[in-house]
Write an enzyme that holds these catalytic residues in place. Sequence first.
Site, PDB file in Angstrom:
ATOM      1  N   ARG A  55     -46.676 -75.609 -50.394  1.00  0.00           N
ATOM      2  CA  ARG A  55     -48.033 -75.360 -49.928  1.00  0.00           C
ATOM      3  C   ARG A  55     -48.911 -74.320 -50.353  1.00  0.00           C
ATOM      4  NH1 ARG A  55     -51.732 -77.525 -49.272  1.00  0.00           N
ATOM      5  NH2 ARG A  55     -50.619 -79.181 -48.236  1.00  0.00           N
ATOM      6  N   LYS A  77     -70.463 -63.838 -54.447  1.00  0.00           N
ATOM      7  CA  LYS A  77     -70.179 -64.482 -53.298  1.00  0.00           C
ATOM      8  C   LYS A  77     -68.931 -65.224 -53.348  1.00  0.00           C
ATOM      9  CE  LYS A  77     -75.402 -64.273 -52.138  1.00  0.00           C
ATOM     10  NZ  LYS A  77     -76.255 -65.262 -52.038  1.00  0.00           N
ATOM     11  N   LYS A 125     -81.477 -53.945 -57.991  1.00  0.00           N
ATOM     12  CA  LYS A 125     -82.164 -54.805 -56.790  1.00  0.00           C
ATOM     13  C   LYS A 125     -83.051 -53.922 -56.205  1.00  0.00           C
ATOM     14  CE  LYS A 125     -79.065 -58.404 -56.080  1.00  0.00           C
ATOM     15  NZ  LYS A 125     -78.414 -59.355 -54.871  1.00  0.00           N
ATOM     16  N   GLU A 153     -83.776 -57.056 -60.940  1.00  0.00           N
ATOM     17  CA  GLU A 153     -84.274 -58.026 -59.891  1.00  0.00           C
ATOM     18  C   GLU A 153     -85.883 -57.626 -59.818  1.00  0.00           C
ATOM     19  OE1 GLU A 153     -82.607 -59.822 -55.707  1.00  0.00           O
ATOM     20  OE2 GLU A 153     -83.699 -57.818 -55.464  1.00  0.00           O
ATOM     21  N   ASP A 194     -86.687 -63.418 -58.875  1.00  0.00           N
ATOM     22  CA  ASP A 194     -86.072 -63.810 -57.208  1.00  0.00           C
ATOM     23  C   ASP A 194     -87.043 -64.682 -56.490  1.00  0.00           C
ATOM     24  OD1 ASP A 194     -84.366 -63.744 -55.156  1.00  0.00           O
ATOM     25  OD2 ASP A 194     -85.386 -62.173 -54.231  1.00  0.00           O
TER      26      ASP A 194
END
Length: 282
Positions: free
Chosen positions: A101, A136, A168, A197, A218
């Site tokens: 597994r 992410k 940012k 950004e 952005d």
Amino acid sequence: MIPAELLRQSRIESVAQSLREDIGDGDITAMLIPEDRVSRGRVITREEAIIAGRAWVEEVFRQVDPRVTLTWNVNDGDRANPDQLLFSMEGPARSLLTAERSALNWLQMLSGVATTCAAYSQRVAHTGVQLLDTRKTLPGLRLAQKYAVTCGGCHNHRIGLWDAFLIKENHIAACGSIANAVAEAHRIAPGRPVEVETENSDELEQALAAGADIIMLDEFSLADMKKAVARTAGAAKLEASGGINNDTLVPIAETGVDYISIGALTKDVRAADLSMRLETAG
């Protein structure tokens, strides 16, 4: 590019953790099998997939039982067809079943990432854009997922908060201006890439004047992206971000931006469908 030694250490630690959570203090079901029984097994894919994760599979079996031998029919980055044999194995039956597994979890998850990335990259192959992953990622699995991204033909953005600057909105507010933030970044770590950004053409001008290496656009409209490409003319790399989906991907790539960052490459993972079959050898 992930440093090889960093990736190796991460793989060893991540595999060990995956085995601890699965095996605990022992695989009691595997104990039903005679200890000296040797078996063979084979793993196939039930669907088309881009394969990624061989080294993780090998690490699982190495940590469970180094007596297990694996014979691969594919390499990372290969496209596999439904019912294709990926690899075969031989060793103590208990060990094969204990490792099953965890080994499949790694291979199917990383192959899922690679398959997703391949689908995205193929759609923009007629342009010069590079598709980038983001931070992410699934907690604890970042380096593995970022490796799989490259197997699918996409590219890595920064690995974490330590290897490149991404300035940012909140960083700009805390520093007082884009110019101040970029100047401080160059002072702190000369030579490290500095990305800013921006949300409009005015901020784009400020980032250019400050000497940013990469400028993130952005949520820019297609028209504004095209203007930004014409305006920068190589003075900085441009990265499109935000609002990237199946409908917008190709039009954005065709604006001429250098990069498109897409969180879905790693955060929306659908594992590839794999299967293992065991047979007794003796």
